[in-house]
Design a protein around this motif. Structure first.
Motif, PDB file in Angstrom:
ATOM      1  N   ILE A 148     -18.883   5.679  -6.009  1.00 41.77           N
ATOM      2  CA  ILE A 148     -18.060   6.759  -6.576  1.00 41.77           C
ATOM      3  C   ILE A 148     -16.966   7.163  -5.599  1.00 41.77           C
ATOM      4  N   PHE A 149     -17.331   7.393  -4.344  1.00 47.37           N
ATOM      5  CA  PHE A 149     -16.336   7.812  -3.351  1.00 47.37           C
ATOM      6  C   PHE A 149     -15.283   6.721  -3.135  1.00 47.37           C
ATOM      7  N   ASN A 150     -15.698   5.451  -3.139  1.00 51.66           N
ATOM      8  CA  ASN A 150     -14.730   4.362  -2.976  1.00 51.66           C
ATOM      9  C   ASN A 150     -13.746   4.324  -4.138  1.00 51.66           C
ATOM     10  N   LEU A 151     -14.238   4.522  -5.355  1.00 52.39           N
ATOM     11  CA  LEU A 151     -13.337   4.515  -6.509  1.00 52.39           C
ATOM     12  C   LEU A 151     -12.383   5.704  -6.475  1.00 52.39           C
ATOM     13  N   GLU A 152     -12.868   6.864  -6.062  1.00 52.21           N
ATOM     14  CA  GLU A 152     -11.984   8.027  -5.934  1.00 52.21           C
ATOM     15  C   GLU A 152     -10.887   7.745  -4.912  1.00 52.21           C
ATOM     16  N   SER A 153     -11.273   7.131  -3.798  1.00 50.45           N
ATOM     17  CA  SER A 153     -10.302   6.770  -2.769  1.00 50.45           C
ATOM     18  C   SER A 153      -9.319   5.720  -3.295  1.00 50.45           C
ATOM     19  N   GLU A 154      -9.835   4.743  -4.023  1.00 55.35           N
ATOM     20  CA  GLU A 154      -8.969   3.695  -4.585  1.00 55.35           C
ATOM     21  C   GLU A 154      -7.919   4.296  -5.511  1.00 55.35           C
ATOM     22  N   MET A 155      -8.318   5.245  -6.344  1.00 54.15           N
ATOM     23  CA  MET A 155      -7.362   5.833  -7.281  1.00 54.15           C
ATOM     24  C   MET A 155      -6.301   6.646  -6.541  1.00 54.15           C
ATOM     25  N   ARG A 156      -6.695   7.311  -5.486  1.00 54.64           N
ATOM     26  CA  ARG A 156      -5.709   8.036  -4.680  1.00 54.64           C
ATOM     27  C   ARG A 156      -4.729   7.040  -4.048  1.00 54.64           C
ATOM     28  N   TRP A 157      -5.263   5.927  -3.541  1.00 51.29           N
ATOM     29  CA  TRP A 157      -4.410   4.899  -2.940  1.00 51.29           C
ATOM     30  C   TRP A 157      -3.478   4.287  -3.982  1.00 51.29           C
ATOM     31  N   LEU A 158      -3.966   4.075  -5.204  1.00 54.01           N
ATOM     32  CA  LEU A 158      -3.120   3.534  -6.272  1.00 54.01           C
ATOM     33  C   LEU A 158      -1.935   4.463  -6.547  1.00 54.01           C
ATOM     34  N   ASP A 159      -2.197   5.778  -6.575  1.00 51.92           N
ATOM     35  CA  ASP A 159      -1.106   6.741  -6.770  1.00 51.92           C
ATOM     36  C   ASP A 159      -0.083   6.618  -5.645  1.00 51.92           C
ATOM     37  N   HIS A 160      -0.578   6.528  -4.434  1.00 54.90           N
ATOM     38  CA  HIS A 160       0.305   6.400  -3.271  1.00 54.90           C
ATOM     39  C   HIS A 160       1.106   5.092  -3.327  1.00 54.90           C
ATOM     40  N   ALA A 161       0.436   3.999  -3.641  1.00 54.73           N
ATOM     41  CA  ALA A 161       1.105   2.691  -3.704  1.00 54.73           C
ATOM     42  C   ALA A 161       2.202   2.699  -4.762  1.00 54.73           C
ATOM     43  N   GLU A 162       1.893   3.230  -5.922  1.00 51.99           N
ATOM     44  CA  GLU A 162       2.887   3.282  -6.996  1.00 51.99           C
ATOM     45  C   GLU A 162       4.092   4.125  -6.578  1.00 51.99           C
ATOM     46  N   ALA A 163       3.847   5.274  -5.985  1.00 48.43           N
ATOM     47  CA  ALA A 163       4.935   6.146  -5.549  1.00 48.43           C
ATOM     48  C   ALA A 163       5.768   5.482  -4.452  1.00 48.43           C
ATOM     49  N   THR A 164       5.123   4.814  -3.528  1.00 42.24           N
ATOM     50  CA  THR A 164       5.831   4.145  -2.433  1.00 42.24           C
ATOM     51  C   THR A 164       6.742   3.046  -2.961  1.00 42.24           C
ATOM     52  N   VAL A 165       6.240   2.222  -3.861  1.00 41.17           N
ATOM     53  CA  VAL A 165       7.047   1.130  -4.417  1.00 41.17           C
ATOM     54  C   VAL A 165       8.205   1.696  -5.226  1.00 41.17           C
ATOM     55  N   LEU A 166       7.944   2.693  -6.052  1.00 42.31           N
ATOM     56  CA  LEU A 166       8.999   3.291  -6.861  1.00 42.31           C
ATOM     57  C   LEU A 166      10.075   3.904  -5.961  1.00 42.31           C
ATOM     58  N   ARG A 167       9.671   4.604  -4.915  1.00 40.57           N
ATOM     59  CA  ARG A 167      10.615   5.233  -3.992  1.00 40.57           C
ATOM     60  C   ARG A 167      11.494   4.180  -3.308  1.00 40.57           C
ATOM     61  N   ARG A 168      10.889   3.092  -2.843  1.00 40.99           N
ATOM     62  CA  ARG A 168      11.649   2.036  -2.165  1.00 40.99           C
ATOM     63  C   ARG A 168      12.614   1.341  -3.119  1.00 40.99           C
ATOM     64  N   ARG A 169      12.148   1.039  -4.309  1.00 35.63           N
ATOM     65  CA  ARG A 169      13.021   0.348  -5.266  1.00 35.63           C
ATOM     66  C   ARG A 169      14.166   1.248  -5.694  1.00 35.63           C
ATOM     67  N   THR A 170      13.895   2.540  -5.775  1.00 36.16           N
ATOM     68  CA  THR A 170      14.949   3.483  -6.135  1.00 36.16           C
ATOM     69  C   THR A 170      15.997   3.536  -5.026  1.00 36.16           C
ATOM     70  N   ARG A 171      15.568   3.557  -3.773  1.00 40.24           N
ATOM     71  CA  ARG A 171      16.507   3.550  -2.643  1.00 40.24           C
ATOM     72  C   ARG A 171      17.334   2.269  -2.641  1.00 40.24           C
ATOM     73  N   GLN A 172      16.700   1.140  -2.923  1.00 44.35           N
ATOM     74  CA  GLN A 172      17.391  -0.148  -2.881  1.00 44.35           C
ATOM     75  C   GLN A 172      18.424  -0.282  -3.987  1.00 44.35           C
ATOM     76  N   THR A 173      18.131   0.282  -5.146  1.00 42.41           N
ATOM     77  CA  THR A 173      19.057   0.167  -6.270  1.00 42.41           C
ATOM     78  C   THR A 173      20.033   1.324  -6.333  1.00 42.41           C
ATOM     79  N   GLY A 174      19.752   2.386  -5.603  1.00 48.31           N
ATOM     80  CA  GLY A 174      20.628   3.554  -5.606  1.00 48.31           C
ATOM     81  C   GLY A 174      20.440   4.440  -6.823  1.00 48.31           C
ATOM     82  N   ALA A 175      19.447   4.134  -7.645  1.00 49.74           N
ATOM     83  CA  ALA A 175      19.184   4.955  -8.828  1.00 49.74           C
ATOM     84  C   ALA A 175      18.517   6.261  -8.407  1.00 49.74           C
ATOM     85  N   ARG A 176      18.614   7.255  -9.278  1.00 49.39           N
ATOM     86  CA  ARG A 176      17.956   8.536  -8.993  1.00 49.39           C
ATOM     87  C   ARG A 176      16.563   8.510  -9.599  1.00 49.39           C
ATOM     88  N   LEU A 177      15.637   9.120  -8.864  1.00 49.34           N
ATOM     89  CA  LEU A 177      14.273   9.248  -9.380  1.00 49.34           C
ATOM     90  C   LEU A 177      14.248  10.292 -10.479  1.00 49.34           C
TER      91      LEU A 177
END
Length: 193
Positions: A148-177
């Motif tokens: 249970i604790f590992n899955l809770e941690s995994e879901m938190r990491w998934l949120d972080h990973a998604e936000a990190t990728v979106l933030r980087r791609r937005t910076r690279q393309t110059g689009a606004r979030l």
């Protein structure tokens, strides 16, 4: 698996299929283990002097028991911390690392599919935990808590990973979030990418 099987000998001699059955019971069947793996590991434990054959039972099954050397090795395993290098590779981490740098991959659906599956598993394990006897097998309860604790941690990491990728791609393309993305600030304790 090697140490988990060796630990099963602590309460007495066993034969191969019995080890598989007890391993499944203690881990709730969450770690698939086939009989071939058990016997291969058992051969290695014999080779290393951790268990020894003590004869056969009435059904003709070879019975094994832990040796003093095996008890000493097992005690060492229990007191030695697990390090990151001892853990198996994470297919999920590898998948997201590869998807993050591939401009052809939209990471959001990849993360969402995993998040959905992780939430399903979390629901299932939580239900098992609720149905478990609180005065029952403490090993089983701790194992469920770990899952249970590992899955809770995994879901938190998934949120972080998604936000990190979106933030980087937005910076690279110059689009606004989009304002709804909620990426204006980093979660506490995270490192900005």
């Amino acid at each position: 698996m090697r140490w988990g099987l060796l630990a099963l000998f602590a309460d007495g001699p066993k034969y191969g299929y019995q080890l598989r059955t007890e391993f499944d019971v203690r881990t709730g069947g969450t770690w698939a283990l086939n009989v071939g793996q058990v016997y291969t590991t058992l051969e290695r434990l014999v080779r290393d002097g951790y268990v020894t054959s003590i004869g056969s039972n009435d059904g003709g099954r070879e019975i094994y028991a832990i040796t003093p050397q095996g008890r000493e090795a097992l005690a060492g395993w229990f007191t030695t911390p697990v390090t990151d290098t001892d853990r198996p590779r994470s297919e999920l981490a590898i998948k997201l690392a590869m998807a993050a740098v591939d401009p052809e991959v939209d990471v959001a659906p990849v993360v969402q599919a995993q998040r959905t599956e992780s939430m399903r598993q979390l629901r299932d394990y939580t239900q098992l935990r609720r149905r478990a006897d609180p005065d029952g097998d403490v090993g089983w309860l701790l194992f469920l808590d770990h899952l249970i604790f590992n899955l809770e941690s995994e879901m938190r990491w998934l949120d972080h990973a998604e936000a990190t990728v979106l933030r980087r791609r937005t910076r690279q393309t110059g689009a606004r979030l989009p304002a709804s993305a909620g990426l204006d600030s980093e979660p506490a304790g995270t490192v900005s990418q």
